[in-house]
Scaffold this active site. Structure first.
Site, PDB file in Angstrom:
ATOM      1  N   LYS A   1      12.709 122.774 119.250  1.00 43.17           N
ATOM      2  CA  LYS A   1      12.630 122.636 120.736  1.00 43.17           C
ATOM      3  C   LYS A   1      12.663 124.096 121.401  1.00 43.17           C
ATOM      4  CE  LYS A   1      15.114 122.132 124.348  1.00 43.17           C
ATOM      5  NZ  LYS A   1      14.333 122.781 125.395  1.00 43.17           N
TER       6      LYS A   1
ATOM      7  N   GLY B   1      21.403 130.250 121.711  1.00 45.97           N
ATOM      8  CA  GLY B   1      21.390 130.140 123.147  1.00 45.97           C
ATOM      9  C   GLY B   1      22.738 130.536 123.669  1.00 45.97           C
ATOM     10  N   SER B   2      23.037 130.008 124.854  1.00 43.52           N
ATOM     11  CA  SER B   2      24.379 130.447 125.520  1.00 43.52           C
ATOM     12  C   SER B   2      25.641 129.711 124.612  1.00 43.52           C
ATOM     13  CB  SER B   2      24.583 129.958 126.801  1.00 43.52           C
ATOM     14  OG  SER B   2      24.395 128.594 126.898  1.00 43.52           O
ATOM     15  N   THR B   3      26.872 130.545 124.968  1.00 39.99           N
ATOM     16  CA  THR B   3      27.988 129.855 124.150  1.00 39.99           C
ATOM     17  C   THR B   3      28.401 128.535 124.622  1.00 39.99           C
ATOM     18  OG1 THR B   3      28.835 132.172 123.746  1.00 39.99           O
ATOM     19  CG2 THR B   3      30.674 130.292 124.016  1.00 39.99           C
TER      20      THR B   3
ATOM     21  N   GLY C   1      26.157 126.054 123.144  1.00 36.57           N
ATOM     22  CA  GLY C   1      26.455 126.150 121.612  1.00 36.57           C
ATOM     23  C   GLY C   1      27.615 124.994 121.672  1.00 36.57           C
TER      24      GLY C   1
ATOM     25  N   GLU D   1      24.049 130.642 117.147  1.00 42.82           N
ATOM     26  CA  GLU D   1      24.018 132.130 117.599  1.00 42.82           C
ATOM     27  C   GLU D   1      24.038 131.961 119.250  1.00 42.82           C
ATOM     28  OE1 GLU D   1      23.412 134.495 115.643  1.00 42.82           O
ATOM     29  OE2 GLU D   1      22.647 133.581 113.804  1.00 42.82           O
TER      30      GLU D   1
ATOM     31  N   CYS E   1      21.000 139.104 123.683  1.00 35.19           N
ATOM     32  CA  CYS E   1      22.324 138.682 123.395  1.00 35.19           C
ATOM     33  C   CYS E   1      22.979 139.640 122.534  1.00 35.19           C
ATOM     34  CB  CYS E   1      22.266 137.553 122.338  1.00 35.19           C
ATOM     35  SG  CYS E   1      21.330 137.880 120.871  1.00 35.19           S
TER      36      CYS E   1
ATOM     37  N   GLU F   1      28.778 137.735 130.339  1.00 36.74           N
ATOM     38  CA  GLU F   1      27.339 138.074 129.979  1.00 36.74           C
ATOM     39  C   GLU F   1      26.552 137.981 131.097  1.00 36.74           C
ATOM     40  OE1 GLU F   1      25.445 135.362 127.401  1.00 36.74           O
ATOM     41  OE2 GLU F   1      24.732 137.132 126.037  1.00 36.74           O
TER      42      GLU F   1
HETATM   43  P1  NAD Z   1      20.827 128.089 127.094  1.00 38.88           P
HETATM   44  O1  NAD Z   1      21.939 127.862 126.160  1.00 38.88           O
HETATM   45  O2  NAD Z   1      20.793 127.827 128.375  1.00 38.88           O
HETATM   46  O3  NAD Z   1      19.501 127.259 126.431  1.00 38.88           O
HETATM   47  C1  NAD Z   1      19.151 127.496 124.807  1.00 38.88           C
HETATM   48  C2  NAD Z   1      18.610 126.246 124.535  1.00 38.88           C
HETATM   49  O4  NAD Z   1      19.469 125.106 124.654  1.00 38.88           O
HETATM   50  C3  NAD Z   1      17.322 125.810 125.392  1.00 38.88           C
HETATM   51  O5  NAD Z   1      16.243 125.290 124.617  1.00 38.88           O
HETATM   52  C4  NAD Z   1      17.812 124.767 126.527  1.00 38.88           C
HETATM   53  O6  NAD Z   1      16.812 123.907 126.866  1.00 38.88           O
HETATM   54  C5  NAD Z   1      18.955 124.076 125.517  1.00 38.88           C
HETATM   55  N1  NAD Z   1      19.729 123.200 126.106  1.00 38.88           N
HETATM   56  C6  NAD Z   1      20.330 123.707 127.556  1.00 38.88           C
HETATM   57  N2  NAD Z   1      21.042 122.742 127.765  1.00 38.88           N
HETATM   58  C7  NAD Z   1      21.547 121.908 126.815  1.00 38.88           C
HETATM   59  C8  NAD Z   1      22.077 120.750 126.477  1.00 38.88           C
HETATM   60  N3  NAD Z   1      22.982 120.439 127.550  1.00 38.88           N
HETATM   61  N4  NAD Z   1      22.006 120.046 125.263  1.00 38.88           N
HETATM   62  C9  NAD Z   1      21.199 120.500 124.465  1.00 38.88           C
HETATM   63  N5  NAD Z   1      20.461 121.699 124.686  1.00 38.88           N
HETATM   64  C10 NAD Z   1      20.401 122.284 125.763  1.00 38.88           C
HETATM   65  O7  NAD Z   1      20.466 129.773 126.626  1.00 38.88           O
HETATM   66  P2  NAD Z   1      19.225 130.641 127.419  1.00 38.88           P
HETATM   67  O8  NAD Z   1      19.646 130.604 128.867  1.00 38.88           O
HETATM   68  O9  NAD Z   1      18.054 129.826 127.079  1.00 38.88           O
HETATM   69  O10 NAD Z   1      19.234 131.831 126.677  1.00 38.88           O
HETATM   70  C11 NAD Z   1      20.227 132.851 127.216  1.00 38.88           C
HETATM   71  C12 NAD Z   1      21.437 132.806 126.066  1.00 38.88           C
HETATM   72  O11 NAD Z   1      21.103 132.815 124.660  1.00 38.88           O
HETATM   73  C13 NAD Z   1      22.603 133.772 126.427  1.00 38.88           C
HETATM   74  O12 NAD Z   1      23.687 133.499 126.205  1.00 38.88           O
HETATM   75  C14 NAD Z   1      22.307 134.814 124.949  1.00 38.88           C
HETATM   76  O13 NAD Z   1      23.289 135.438 124.615  1.00 38.88           O
HETATM   77  C15 NAD Z   1      22.034 133.687 124.026  1.00 38.88           C
HETATM   78  N6  NAD Z   1      21.161 134.382 122.986  1.00 38.88           N
HETATM   79  C16 NAD Z   1      21.666 134.482 121.728  1.00 38.88           C
HETATM   80  C17 NAD Z   1      21.198 135.139 120.603  1.00 38.88           C
HETATM   81  C18 NAD Z   1      21.957 135.291 119.457  1.00 38.88           C
HETATM   82  O14 NAD Z   1      21.311 135.292 118.303  1.00 38.88           O
HETATM   83  N7  NAD Z   1      23.194 135.447 119.233  1.00 38.88           N
HETATM   84  C19 NAD Z   1      19.873 135.325 120.778  1.00 38.88           C
HETATM   85  C20 NAD Z   1      19.174 135.074 121.800  1.00 38.88           C
HETATM   86  C21 NAD Z   1      19.766 134.563 122.892  1.00 38.88           C
END
Ligand code: NAD
Length: 494
Positions: free
Chosen positions: A190, A243-245, A248, A266, A300, A398
């Site tokens: 996804k 994605g975001s903490t 996660g 991650e 990130c 962040e």
């Molecule tokens: P996000 O957490 O908003 O979204 C990430 C993914 O999760 C997207 O595909 C989104 O559609 C999905 N998602 C959102 N809400 C959801 C829910 N309620 N249930 C299930 N899935 C859901 O993150 P973002 O805004 O896309 O990316 C930015 C974040 O990603 C930052 O916090 C960044 O630090 C982190 N990031 C981490 C790494 C790493 O390797 N540690 C790498 C890149 C980005």
């Protein structure tokens, strides 16, 4: 040689963009028929209509992925066979490098030239590395003694779901999907709703490379309606998330509420970069410090908290400010651009809200403004705050934008304490020419990676991931395979 802006503009007009999901080897509309628009944040123009999938599409993809896994069409092929198919994939990506770099730039605002000359070639290198590794992984025999033979073998898990963010759309997808596929799993990806185009294109390249239908699927849509059903699905064995903490943590909950699937996370970061007065080359250290603005700061592992020893604080700050000038935002299709547009209006507004908080808390010494280029206001100047205290919101949260906090410190132990005073622990950096200090500080820093005399060292060769609320598990290196396999013991008495 870099391509001119006209070249990229002309090419963007000729792209045939696919916006449908990919299930069982074919592009398909969402079962509901719904779509949503994806826009270019650098112009505000709609680029494509994307299939807005939901739980029905997720269920279908999982069912197909499971059937194909059980059939053995991919899972039971030899590792050498899978290696060759994945090497074909590397070749496919190589042949579509321009198109992928351009799709990435149009979809999320990053400078096309950086994507074309650096990020997309890195994707190819990563695919090759994982492909080459898979038939060189040996299993184990336990030292049981005569009359017993205990074999310890890695087995594929079954159905792996990957949920990824928008900042490095193709890289993040590949980091999850490649080791999972190499192990023999079936995969459902996804992409983020903000940047689904390269993941959709990847599906076609997977098929051309020889991945059997139904083994790799892309389900497009939103977090609540696609990500959550993937996390909650009773027949998904593993959920790999970047994605975001905040989100996660939801996935840990989804797993607990459903089938206890393995969850690998991650997540976010607020990485410290410690510069000691004894660093060998402070000009170079300043250039590294300014890399916080790479990818619009939407990284990130970006070194967002710059800790500088008091005796060099003012002079070093001036050096970093001079380096920041190179990152003034420009049209992402301009090959000289090092910083493009932030991913979308909502995100720009969030970044600017934190910049305004920073202006009240600390001393703004560079940038701090949103700028309009053409019709878009998603451009933010590189922004530097001085005299930051680690307790300030701007130092704790962040931002995920082009914002650097510069924090003074007195002693080595102060620096370590400030660096570790964060809920995150993804990446850290230390600049020093004192070998003992480099080792001492690296050992004391609580983070997945410590870069000495550099920043943000990422490569297929080394594990990538965090401690604390930056996540669980490691991408990259041979350790990536641990996520997508389980250990099976077969104990034979003879
Ligand atoms: P996000 O957490 O908003 O979204 C990430 C993914 O999760 C997207 O595909 C989104 O559609 C999905 N998602 C959102 N809400 C959801 C829910 N309620 N249930 C299930 N899935 C859901 O993150 P973002 O805004 O896309 O990316 C930015 C974040 O990603 C930052 O916090 C960044 O630090 C982190 N990031 C981490 C790494 C790493 O390797 N540690 C790498 C890149 C980005």
């Amino acid at each position: 040689m870099s391509r001119a802006k006209d070249y990229w503009q002309a090419k963007s007009k000729t792209l045939a963009i696919e916006g449908r999901a990919f299930i069982d080897g074919h592009y398909v509309d969402a079962a509901s028929g719904k779509t949503f628009s994806t826009t270019n944040p650098a112009t505000g123009e709609v680029i494509a209509e994307i299939a807005e999938c939901d739980v029905t599409d997720v269920n279908r993809a999982v069912q197909i992925a499971r059937e194909r896994f059980n059939s053995g069409v991919w899972s039971k092929q030899s590792p050498t066979y899978r290696k060759n198919v994945l090497l074909n994939l590397a070749q496919q990506i190589q042949e579509h490098l321009e198109e992928l770099a351009l799709l990435e730039s149009l979809d999320m605002g990053k400078p096309v030239e950086v994507s074309f000359t650096y990020e997309m070639p890195e994707v190819v290198a990563y695919v090759r590395w994982i492909a080459e590794a898979i038939d060189k992984l040996y299993d184990e025999v336990a030292p049981t003694g005569a009359g017993d033979l205990a074999l310890i073998r890695r087995e594929a898990l079954g159905v792996v779901a990957a949920v990824v963010p928008w900042n490095f759309p193709l890289d993040m997808a590949i980091w999850k999907c490649l080791p999972a596929l190499a192990m023999g799993n079936s995969v459902i990806l996804k992409p983020a709703e903000q940047s689904p185009l390269t993941a959709i294109k990847l599906a076609q390249l997977m098929k051309s490379a020889g991945i059997p239908d139904g083994v790799f699927n892309v389900v497009t849509g939103f977090g609540e309606t696609v990500g959550a059903p993937m996390g909650l699905h009773m027949d998904v064995d593993c959920l790999a998330f970047t994605g975001s903490t905040e989100v996660g943590k939801y996935f840990l909950g989804y797993s607990a509420q459903s089938n206890m699937k393995q969850v690998w996370l991650e997540c976010g970061g607020k990485s410290p970069n410690i510069v000691f007065a004894d660093a060998e080359n402070l000009d170079q250290a300043a250039e590294f410090a300014a890399r916080v603005f790479y990818n619009q700061g939407e990284v990130c592992s970006s070194p967002t908290r710059l800790l500088v020893e008091e005796s060099i604080y003012e002079a070093f700050l001036q050096k970093v400010i001079r380096c920041a000038e190179a990152y003034e935002p420009r049209d992402p299709l301009d090959p000289s651009s090092l910083m493009g547009a932030l991913v979308e209006d909502v995100h720009t507004a969030r970044v600017m809200r934190l910049v305004e908080i920073g202006k009240r808390e600390a001393k703004l010494v560079y940038g701090g403004e949103q700028v309009q280029i053409g019709a878009s206001k998603n451009f933010v100047r590189p922004t530097i705050f001085a005299n930051v205290n680690n307790a300030m919101q701007i130092a704790r949260e962040e931002v995920f934008g082009p914002v650097l906090c510069v924090i003074p410190f007195k002693t080595e132990s102060d620096a370590i304490e400030i660096a570790n005073d964060s809920i995150y622990g993804l990446m850290a950096s230390v600049f020093t020419s004192n070998l003992s200090r480099a080792h001492r500080v690296a050992e004391a820093l609580k983070s997945g990676t410590v870069a000495v005399n550099s920043v943000d060292m990422v490569s297929p060769l080394v594990p990538f991931g965090g401690v604390k609320q930056s996540g669980i598990g490691r991408d990259n290196s041979l350790h990536a395979f641990d996520k997508y396999s389980s250990l099976k013991t077969t104990w034979i008495k003879y």
